[in-house]
Scaffold this motif. Structure first.
Motif, PDB file in Angstrom:
ATOM      1  N   VAL A   1       0.826  -1.198   0.000  1.00  0.00           N
ATOM      2  CA  VAL A   1       0.000   0.000   0.000  1.00  0.00           C
ATOM      3  C   VAL A   1       0.872   1.265   0.000  1.00  0.00           C
ATOM      4  O   VAL A   1       0.575   2.246  -0.682  1.00  0.00           O
ATOM      5  CB  VAL A   1      -1.005  -0.035   1.173  1.00  0.00           C
ATOM      6  CG1 VAL A   1      -0.293  -0.135   2.503  1.00  0.00           C
ATOM      7  CG2 VAL A   1      -1.899   1.165   1.137  1.00  0.00           C
TER       8      VAL A   1
ATOM      9  N   ARG B   1      -4.136   7.781  -0.213  1.00  0.00           N
ATOM     10  CA  ARG B   1      -3.835   6.604   0.601  1.00  0.00           C
ATOM     11  C   ARG B   1      -5.020   5.621   0.637  1.00  0.00           C
ATOM     12  O   ARG B   1      -4.833   4.424   0.404  1.00  0.00           O
ATOM     13  CB  ARG B   1      -3.438   7.089   1.999  1.00  0.00           C
ATOM     14  CG  ARG B   1      -3.245   6.048   3.048  1.00  0.00           C
ATOM     15  CD  ARG B   1      -1.970   5.285   2.807  1.00  0.00           C
ATOM     16  NE  ARG B   1      -2.052   4.029   3.529  1.00  0.00           N
ATOM     17  CZ  ARG B   1      -1.064   3.540   4.261  1.00  0.00           C
ATOM     18  NH1 ARG B   1       0.066   4.178   4.337  1.00  0.00           N
ATOM     19  NH2 ARG B   1      -1.213   2.411   4.879  1.00  0.00           N
TER      20      ARG B   1
ATOM     21  N   GLN C   1      -5.078   1.744  -0.711  1.00  0.00           N
ATOM     22  CA  GLN C   1      -5.566   0.610   0.078  1.00  0.00           C
ATOM     23  C   GLN C   1      -6.608  -0.174  -0.731  1.00  0.00           C
ATOM     24  O   GLN C   1      -6.594  -1.404  -0.764  1.00  0.00           O
ATOM     25  CB  GLN C   1      -6.186   1.133   1.382  1.00  0.00           C
ATOM     26  CG  GLN C   1      -6.546   0.031   2.357  1.00  0.00           C
ATOM     27  CD  GLN C   1      -5.327  -0.776   2.792  1.00  0.00           C
ATOM     28  OE1 GLN C   1      -4.316  -0.204   3.218  1.00  0.00           O
ATOM     29  NE2 GLN C   1      -5.393  -2.092   2.646  1.00  0.00           N
TER      30      GLN C   1
ATOM     31  N   ASP D   1      -6.696  -4.005  -1.841  1.00  0.00           N
ATOM     32  CA  ASP D   1      -7.838  -4.878  -1.530  1.00  0.00           C
ATOM     33  C   ASP D   1      -8.571  -5.350  -2.779  1.00  0.00           C
ATOM     34  O   ASP D   1      -9.562  -6.065  -2.682  1.00  0.00           O
ATOM     35  CB  ASP D   1      -8.833  -4.122  -0.636  1.00  0.00           C
ATOM     36  CG  ASP D   1      -8.196  -3.697   0.671  1.00  0.00           C
ATOM     37  OD1 ASP D   1      -7.151  -4.283   1.008  1.00  0.00           O
ATOM     38  OD2 ASP D   1      -8.721  -2.786   1.324  1.00  0.00           O
TER      39      ASP D   1
END
Lengths: 173, 335, 487
Positions: A30, A51, A55, A59
């Motif tokens: 990440v 950010r 992420q 995912d």
């Protein structure tokens, strides 16, 4: 035969463990993705910042082509990092515009402070009933301050480099 | 007053690709003249055939690739390929030999890879190898030197193939030695053959000297640097000399090797093609020595009597690797 | 005769030089001073429109110590501080101070110094900085900063090797002011406490050599004539030739005990210290086939080029490019409505015959001549391939930033590939990338700070609410207790 089977089973186990325990501890994925994003924090990707978008890519809930400010270049860099194919920018999220910064037309500003909280990088200075201004060097050009302004006094100005920052270019064939 | 602008430097370049290529062509003239004197009009016809084919093929490819035809056609690189190929194939070969060889050289070995500057192999040598492998019979029958063929005979020979002249073709000296040695004859016996001149093949040694003359002129004009020729020649001469000292019975002297076949042509005109060679000076030395060594190895133990084309192509193959290891990569200097 | 070394690479160029008497120019109606001093380094104006200034008065300055102010070259009134075309390859406009001269040429009183040996080196350095002296060879680096060495300096080199063709301003300066140039050199030697001082000129200038020898007959200065191989006048190349030292790319000559200054700079230092007048004039070569009466002119800094060309008889018919600097490293100007700056050593009007033909580049044939002539010992061919394919990290690995953009590789390239332009563009891309990365880093930091702050605010709010709730609960509980007790 049995001996060989055992031997190779052992080798396989060894390799498996080696892969698990000797794994090179790089930066978390990440962070690596975040480092490639343009950090405008504009939210055009439908995530509240760079950010969170990074992420979401980790995912696998977001595609790599949702960042208009980064454009093709960022998509290429992400594709390279993640080892996937590049894809064109998803137009649903916006288009890549020339770099620009917000500018407050000062005579029109009524000092409502509504533009200050949306700014992700605290680049707008001002107080209630006072004229506001944008710190141009901090502004990321995210345009998040434009919508809240009740008098439409915030405009985007293209970022033309002064001669001191001008660079040569060439067109390779 | 307003002016147009551009990036420095403003002084014009002191050379051009066209100029370099033109000088290489001029340097081939002594060899061409010598061959004309030895063989007659056949060599001129071969040159004409391959030149026209090369220019037409180049123009066609450039047109298909949508490149500026005029600029690239007149860089003369296609003519050099044509000339080297024409001088390399037997002068009495039928017309379709030079045409197909040139087509292969220009289209497959050069333009398919992206044209001038992008071809990994020397086009002329690629064309030569293509011919040698495909048509071994036509490619090994050489015209006997000092048999000057007039224009009419040459035309008839190359275009119809029906011309019976006594002693028209003969083996080259390298070929001759190879077959005789395999028959178990001794070298001294072979050397008394009529094919022998003063040092190497009769007549052929003169052609080699003509190449040397042209090559020295190129060196003098600084069109080529001395690294590759020196490396090729020493790469061939040194192992040959050692072999000669150890085994005078079946080995040839270094001087013989240098003046036989196309050694000198390769050293000055073929290996020095910058596009397919190594680029750094040390890389060029390694590249040249590799060619010389390969020539020696193939001539001594290989199946083909002359080895230039194979040696050059193999070295072309290794040029990127040589470059990779010899580039004087500028390192960050510490205080 | 001192020992000389050779620098790697380089090429011999035709010199095209005419050393002529220095001509004076008349006072122009306007003087224009850009606030941009060097790349990305701006001065701040200290005057206001309408204000009257005298010759030698500071009109713009920078805040850092030992940086150089800008002085008015003649008396007059500040007309405006406004965007104006500047001498820059971009052809962009930038803020300039414009002075309308009044023709009186009234100067501030000079502050002469009779014996510089009585002054401390520090004082002299400050004087040099205040006189606005920068390297007049073209780089315009502040001279006082260069004279402030951390290491002891053993050699001071006065660079009179004008290696670019056409330029002869330093030669003509030596021709008419050799004595003053030598004095300036001695002042700098005194400041640096250098063991030796060398004045270097190219060996195709016998008259200049003669003038220097006459001027230095009494002094301990060595005069050296170096081979006329371009770019021998480059700082690092000249140091290599004279001392045999190779200055690595990431260090300065001062780190190796050597300082190199231009001849014009030495003259300016003489004027600043002995005569006490700031730098407001310099010698400029105006030449080329595109100019009717070429020559070396004494020019007030800030003079519009258009005016200077008029003084040189105007343009000839077939002028094609107007270049500031030499034909190898100069910049092409888009207009003559631009003022000369301190770094302007030459104005070159080139005609079609002198110019590189604008023919399309051929593919690279890997001849390797570019690396043979590269004075920085780089591999231009590799840099070109990597730059072309966008492999900028590889470019950096191959020391792209060591390239001095001298143009040698362009001149020898048989394929006429614009190599210098390609390198400049790669450098530009790298610089822009670096800036963008820094900008992104900054934005990320500010965003994170904001997030943290807001989170803290939120938590504080929750804590406060919890506290208040607790207080209310307490009061309620107490009330309930009272109730039960009371009843």
């Amino acid at each position: 035969m049995l001996f060989l089977c055992v031997f190779f089973a052992l080798l396989g186990l060894g390799l498996g463990y080696a892969a698990r325990y000797l794994k090179v501890q790089g930066e978390p994925l990440v962070e690596q993705i975040d480092a490639l994003l343009p950090q405008t924090q504009c939210g055009q990707c439908k995530y509240p910042g760079c950010r969170p978008y990074a992420q979401a890519i980790v995912d696998e809930t977001a595609e790599i082509n949702q960042c208009p400010p980064g454009g093709e270049e960022t998509i290429a860099a992400l594709a390279n990092l993640l080892g996937v194919a590049t894809q064109p920018l998803n137009a649903e999220f916006g288009e890549t515009n020339a770099p620009a910064v917000a500018f407050i037309i000062e005579q029109d500003c009524i000092g409502c402070v509504k533009c200050i909280p949306p700014c992700p990088v605290d680049a707008i200075l001002g107080a209630s009933k006072q004229m506001h201004t944008v710190i141009a060097s901090e502004c990321t050009g995210c345009e998040l301050c434009i919508a809240p302004c009740p008098v439409d006094c915030i405009i985007m100005r293209p970022l033309a480099p002064p001669p001191g920052q001008w660079q040569w270019t060439t067109h390779h064939d | 007053m307003q002016f147009s602008t551009s990036c420095s430097p403003f002084t014009p370049a002191n050379t051009s690709v066209n100029q370099l290529m033109r000088q290489v062509l001029i340097a081939l003239l002594p060899a061409l003249g010598t061959m004309f004197w030895l063989f007659g009009y056949t060599v001129l016809l071969q040159l004409l055939l391959s030149s026209i084919t090369a220019l037409l093929a180049e123009a066609l490819c450039l047109w298909l690739r949508k490149r500026p035809i005029k600029v690239h056609l007149f860089d003369l690189s296609a003519l050099i390929t044509a000339a080297l190929l024409a001088l390399a194939i037997p002068t009495i070969a039928p017309w379709w030999i030079s045409v197909s060889g040139t087509l292969f050289a220009i289209i497959i070995a050069k333009q398919v890879y992206g044209g001038l500057g992008y071809n990994p192999f020397n086009p002329a040598m690629a064309g030569y190898v293509f011919l040698l492998i495909s048509f071994p019979q036509q490619m090994t029958a050489w015209q006997s030197p000092f048999l000057f063929l007039p224009l009419s005979d040459s035309l008839q020979l190359i275009f119809s193939g029906h011309l019976v002249i006594d002693g028209l073709s003969s083996a080259t000296i390298l070929d001759h030695i190879k077959t005789q040695l395999s028959l178990g004859l001794s070298l001294t016996g072979i050397q008394s053959s009529a094919l022998f001149g003063n040092i190497a093949g009769k007549g052929w040694e003169l052609i080699s000297l003509a190449y040397l003359l042209g090559g020295l002129w190129l060196l003098y004009r600084k069109v080529i640097s001395s690294h590759i020729p020196v490396a090729v020649l020493s790469g061939l001469a040194i192992p040959t000399s050692i072999h000669y000292l150890l085994d005078t019975g079946s080995a040839n002297s270094a001087l013989f090797q240098l003046l036989s076949g196309a050694s000198l042509c390769a050293a000055f005109f073929i290996a020095t093609d910058p596009v397919s060679a190594a680029t750094s000076n040390s890389g060029r030395l390694i590249y040249g020595i590799l060619i010389g060594l390969l020539i020696y190895i193939i001539r001594t133990w290989g199946g083909y009597p002359d080895a230039i084309a194979f040696a050059v192509l193999l070295a072309n193959l290794s040029a990127p690797a040589i470059d990779f290891y010899t580039h004087p990569k500028p390192l960050k200097q510490q205080l | 005769m001192i020992k000389q070394w050779k620098f790697p690479g380089g090429i011999a160029l035709g010199d095209h030089k005419q050393t002529t008497e220095i001509r004076d120019t008349a006072l122009p109606a306007e003087l224009i001073y850009p606030l941009l001093q060097r790349s990305d380094c701006y001065a701040t104006a200290t005057v206001y429109p309408g204000e009257r200034v005298l010759k030698g008065q500071v009109i713009a300055t920078q805040k850092k110590p030992l940086t150089t102010p800008v002085h008015a070259a003649s008396s007059g009134v500040i007309k405006e501080i406004a965007p104006h075309l500047i001498a820059h390859p971009s052809g962009l406009t930038d803020s300039c101070i414009v002075i309308e001269t009044d023709g009186l040429d009234e100067a501030l009183p000079a502050n002469p110094c009779l014996d510089y040996h009585l002054e401390t080196a520090e004082n002299l350095r400050i004087k040099i900085a205040q006189a606005g002296i920068v390297g007049l060879g073209g780089a315009a680096f502040p001279t006082a900063e260069k004279l402030q060495a951390l290491q002891p300096i053993h050699t001071l080199i006065i660079n009179g090797a004008e290696c670019e063709p056409y330029i002869s301003c330093d030669a003509s300066l030596i021709g008419s002011h050799a004595q003053q140039v030598v004095q300036g050199a001695l002042i700098m030697q005194y400041i640096l406490q250098a063991e030796r001082c060398i004045i270097a000129i190219e060996n195709n200038m016998p008259a200049t050599l003669q003038a220097l020898h006459e001027a230095t007959s009494q002094e301990s200065i060595q005069i050296v004539s170096v081979p006329a191989i371009y770019p021998t006048g480059g700082e690092k190349q000249l140091i290599k030739v004279l001392t045999g030292k190779k200055i690595p790319a990431n260090s300065l000559p001062t780190d190796h005990g050597v300082v190199c200054q231009n001849v014009g700079t030495a003259f300016a230092v003489y004027q600043a210290i002995i005569q006490g007048i700031p730098l407001t004039e310099r010698i400029i070569t105006i030449t080329g086939k595109g100019i009717n009466h070429p020559g070396n002119l004494r020019v007030k800094i800030g003079t519009p080029i258009k005016y200077l060309i008029e003084q040189c008889g105007g343009y000839s018919q077939n002028i094609q490019r107007l270049i500031m600097g030499g034909p190898m490293m100069g910049i092409a100007l888009s207009s003559d409505d631009i003022a000369v700056i301190k770094a302007t050593n030459c104005l070159l009007g080139m005609t079609n015959n002198e110019l590189a033909e604008s023919q399309s580049a051929m593919p690279c044939i890997r001849c390797g001549d570019c690396s043979t002539v590269c004075p920085a010992e780089l591999l231009p061919q590799q840099l070109y391939w990597y730059g072309r394919s966008g492999q900028l990290e590889q470019c950096q690995d191959y020391q792209l930033f060591d390239c001095i953009e001298c143009g040698c590789c362009d001149i020898v390239c048989p394929s006429h590939i614009p190599l210098v332009q390609s390198f400049r563009s790669s450098k530009g891309e790298l610089i822009i990338k670096e800036k963008q990365a820094a900008q992104a880093q900054l934005a990320k930091k500010r965003y994170q700070n904001q997030q943290q702050r807001r989170e803290k605010e939120q938590q504080d709010k929750i804590a406060k609410a919890a506290k208040r709730q607790a207080a209310i609960d307490k009061i309620k509980a107490a009330a309930a207790k009272r109730k039960t007790q009371g009843v």
